[in-house]
Enzyme design. Structure first.
Site, mmCIF file in Angstrom:
data_model
loop_
_atom_site.group_PDB
_atom_site.id
_atom_site.type_symbol
_atom_site.label_atom_id
_atom_site.label_comp_id
_atom_site.label_asym_id
_atom_site.label_seq_id
_atom_site.Cartn_x
_atom_site.Cartn_y
_atom_site.Cartn_z
ATOM 1 N N ASP A 209 0.570 -1.191 0.123
ATOM 2 C CA ASP A 209 0.204 0.759 -0.013
ATOM 3 C C ASP A 209 0.805 1.408 -0.209
ATOM 4 O OD1 ASP A 209 -1.636 1.519 0.226
ATOM 5 O OD2 ASP A 209 -3.610 0.249 1.569
HETATM 6 C C1 BGC Z 1 -4.875 2.525 -0.436
HETATM 7 C C2 BGC Z 1 -5.249 2.380 -1.242
HETATM 8 C C3 BGC Z 1 -5.423 2.712 -2.398
HETATM 9 C C4 BGC Z 1 -3.661 3.567 -2.767
HETATM 10 C C5 BGC Z 1 -3.498 3.903 -3.809
HETATM 11 C C6 BGC Z 1 -3.813 3.808 0.182
HETATM 12 O O1 BGC Z 1 -3.856 5.151 0.890
HETATM 13 O O2 BGC Z 1 -5.196 2.604 1.489
HETATM 14 O O3 BGC Z 1 -6.450 1.768 -1.076
HETATM 15 O O4 BGC Z 1 -5.618 1.919 -3.237
HETATM 16 O O5 BGC Z 1 -3.672 4.283 -1.300
HETATM 17 O O6 BGC Z 1 -4.386 5.474 -4.030
#
Ligand code: BGC
Length: 756
Positions: free
Chosen positions: A284
């Site tokens: 993530d």
């Molecule tokens: C979120 C994810 C997301 C990623 C990219 C993160 O902060 O937890 O779910 O896919 O950002 O945008």
């Protein structure tokens, strides 16, 4: 004959397997050849996923991305979309780098791309896997036409705590339903063939247990027993893997004291060795760097831990880019580990067909496939199926197409809010607000009053607006707004009050400790109810709200979630009965926050509470019921359904015999309607404590007025299985109870004895 068919089938299987092996060996040959030419720096570059573009989805932004692309230091990019923008970056990779390795492009396409569907918690309420798959299919077509190859979806985190804002992004609290939704979405995005122009890679997230953040506070610690993890939280991720998901995203939380992003047991032993996952693992957003805050060491150390654990791609943080070379020199990692990760990224690109055509989705004319009328029509139909009728006293709904309706509330005229918290690529100005939708109804006079601001809390407003909330506040005093609304209500036959959350109050980093309607809106609603007019409460929100007072005092309640681009039209269809609601909540609605976590598949305890008013030393609250206000699976229709007793084909059954359980459901009302018939199983005696009941099947049926249908479910010992304390998936002979009904609370039951 049968033999011939079997032989033919066998041959087909062998031919398919053979073709797959051939394809794999072609891919391996190609990648072997390519990797021989790659420098160490270029290999590490493939593991780097920076963000670039107007969409911001995390607290830190990447720097000098274009220079890095040209130097071969980037494997893919997130948050850029649009054919021209993507093409410009792809050109840099394909024309300016030594080995011309194409990039892939990812974005959070969560509930549609430009045509938005209801938020995932709303989609799940349809209990309709075809519709859910269809929504993912359209999302894939539109995002592929917009230059993308990859979505960070589905989010399949089981959640039992509505304080957690991201409950909006998942399918709710049940693993069985969650697993089906996971499969449907992966299939919708990937179509079992990533080479197709309209396929995009899915990414199941957040692996694992992210939905169990303590106290519902986003990014918080998770602590869970292995049995609970295997029985309730892991099945949807596993289902996505079985459906062939190409990528998995790690979660921000820790598991058993080790952050997921450094958790070798999770990413290698469970995911790859036990489940057979063949794709790649991405972190993530800055999850590797964040492990320094978790207390696991400096940037070099946490990057090493992540690579060792089985992470292949570093989202935004660049710890891989900045430290892996040094770690190799220091002998903290091996070159083989880098090679394995690099190979997995290259394999994904190969499967997407990007080595054959890096511009496969980058043609201007494909823009015509975006936000089409056909897609919007489908979005409207899907949204209708996701709106849940929670209350309907005296059949105040459907509304008559005559008289005067007071449309009131700060969300009634909002296009931004119906679009939901993940509307990244959609122009919300094109969405249909409730007011836009109602305007199409002939024969009714509509009067509008705002009645209240979303909230009178200036700090919260500031926060929401700084993140694109687009919330307009009225300068009139709160009392003046209410007085205007009451005057409007008094001139009308019925009040439709559109209240709830602004979209930014749910979703990522949107945890709340008070999940009732904001005070400004509660005061408004009380004043409206006082007028004595029938009040239809139209809720808009991303999580269950605590609405005990509302449930007692308004005439009708429709849960509309954030229903997407066509929200206003779909809501109008439901309000006036052009569509008879059939959705059912997939998450329990608590009476109050003190009951949380609350979920239908809970354990019995040694002192279960039977409901007597005076009964000490029982597992209960003194000031609230144990049960939720609205249970899992609950949702009404404009018609009514009667359930017969449960019929079993036998009361005693052995080993691999099949049990059939059936009920006859009759439409006893005056309108055609759909009903989700649900089957739950109880296993009162086992080697580990079991939930009081677990969903094991459901069927959605359509019945004409007066019509009856027999609904039959088949069960095998697979349905009886549970994880024991050795984490073996087993079943134990004995008595079982089969419950069938309209929700997890209102069921008819029958017992069966199942022996070995
Ligand atoms: C979120 C994810 C997301 C990623 C990219 C993160 O902060 O937890 O779910 O896919 O950002 O945008």
């Amino acid at each position: 004959m049968l033999r011939n068919v079997l032989i033919a089938f066998g041959i087909v299987c062998i031919t398919n397997a053979h073709a797959q092996t051939l394809q794999d060996s072609k891919m391996n040959q190609f990648i072997d050849g390519l990797m021989k030419k790659m420098t160490l720096k270029e290999k590490i570059g493939q593991l780097n996923l920076p963000t670039i573009g107007v969409t911001v989805t995390g607290p830190i932004l990447s720097k000098n991305v274009e220079d890095k692309i040209k130097s071969g230091l980037v494997g893919g990019v997130l948050n850029t979309h649009g054919v021209m923008a993507v093409r410009t970056l792809q050109d840099m990779a394909v024309k300016n780098t030594r080995l011309k390795i194409p990039l892939f492009f990812g974005l959070d396409v969560i509930h549609g791309h430009t045509t938005l569907f209801p938020i995932p918690l709303g989609l799940a309420s349809s209990w309709d896997m075809n519709l859910i798959e269809h929504s993912a299919r359209i999302a894939a077509e539109e995002s592929a036409a917009d230059g993308l190859d990859w979505t960070f979806s589905p989010m399949v985190d089981i959640a039992r705590d509505p304080r957690w804002g991201r409950i909006a992004e998942g399918a709710g609290e049940d693993p069985y339903l969650g697993a089906l939704v996971a499969k449907a979405m992966v299939k919708g995005y990937q179509q079992d063939d990533l080479r197709k122009k309209t396929s995009i890679m899915a990414c199941v997230k957040h692996f694992a247990l992210y939905g169990a953040a303590e106290a519902g506070r986003d990014y918080n610690t998770v602590d869970m027993s292995p049995v609970k993890m295997y029985q309730y939280y892991l099945p949807p991720y596993k289902a996505a893997v079985q459906a062939g998901v190409e990528s998995v995203m790690t979660s921000f939380n820790e598991i058993n004291g080790i952050p997921s992003t450094a958790n070798k047991w999770l990413l290698t032993d469970l995911l790859r060795k036990q489940w057979g996952f063949k794709g790649f693992v991405v972190t993530d957003y800055t999850a590797i760097n964040e492990m320094t805050q978790h207390g696991l060491g400096d940037d070099q150390e946490v990057a090493k831990l992540a690579l060792n654990a089985g992470v292949d791609m570093d989202m935004v943080g660049e710890d891989f880019l900045n430290t892996l070379e040094k770690s190799l020199k220091d002998k903290k990692i091996t070159e083989n580990e880098i090679d394995v990760a690099c190979r997995r990224i290259l394999e994904a690109k190969y499967k997407l067909g990007l080595f054959d055509d890096p511009y496969k989705n980058l043609h201007e004319e494909s823009a015509q496939q975006i936000f089409t009328e056909a897609n919007r029509n489908t979005a409207r139909q899907i949204a209708e199926h996701c709106i849940v009728l929670l209350k309907n006293n005296n059949q105040v709904l459907p509304l008559k197409k005559s008289g005067t309706i007071a449309l009131i509330g700060p969300l009634a005229n909002s296009r931004r809010d119906v679009s939901g918290p993940h509307a990244a690529a959609s122009d919300w100005h094109n969405a249909v607000s409730v007011m836009d939708g109602l305007k199409n109804i002939q024969g009714v006079k509509f009067l509008y009053s705002k009645g209240a601001n979303i909230t009178d809390d200036p700090l919260l407003l500031n926060q929401l607006n700084s993140d694109g909330g687009n919330i307009e506040t009225d300068n009139k005093s709160a009392q003046q707004l209410i007085d205007d609304a009451v005057a409007t209500a008094n001139q009308s036959d019925v009040v439709v009050a559109v209240l709830g959350e602004s979209q930014g109050m749910s979703g990522e980093a949107a945890s709340r400790t008070d999940i009732g309607l904001p005070e400004s809106q509660q005061t408004l609603l009380k004043a409206l109810v006082k007028t004595g007019k029938p009040v239809v409460l139209l809720l808009m929100n991303g999580r269950p709200l605590t609405i005990e007072w509302e449930s007692k005092n308004v005439s009708a309640i429709l849960e509309t979630w954030f229903a997407g681009t066509e929200a206003g039209n779909a809501i109008t269809d439901v309000l006036f009965g052009n569509y008879n609601p059939s959705a059912k909540i997939t998450i329990s609605f608590p009476y109050n926050v003190g009951q949380i976590p609350i979920y239908y598949n809970h354990k019995n305890t040694g002192r279960p509470y039977g409901g007597a008013p005076i009964d000490k030393y029982r597992s209960r609250y003194l000031d609230a019921p144990n049960d939720p206000l609205y249970p899992f699976g609950y949702g009404l229709s404009y018609t009514s359904f009667n359930y017969s007793e449960v019929k079993l084909n036998r009361r005693a059954i052995k080993g691999d015999q099949k049990l059939t359980a059936s009920v006859t459901v009759t439409n006893t009302g005056n309108l055609q309607g759909e009903e989700v018939v649900q089957l739950y199983l109880s296993d009162p005696v086992a080697s580990v404590t079991r939930a009081v009941e677990e969903l094991k099947g459901f069927q959605k049926i359509l019945l004409q007025p007066g019509e009856s249908k027999e609904v039959t479910f088949m069960l095998t010992t697979e349905d009886l299985k549970f994880y024991n304390s050795d984490l073996k998936f087993v079943w134990a002979p004995g008595e079982f109870t089969i419950h069938i009904g309209t929700n997890s609370r209102d069921v008819k039951s029958a017992n069966v004895n199942w022996s070995r």
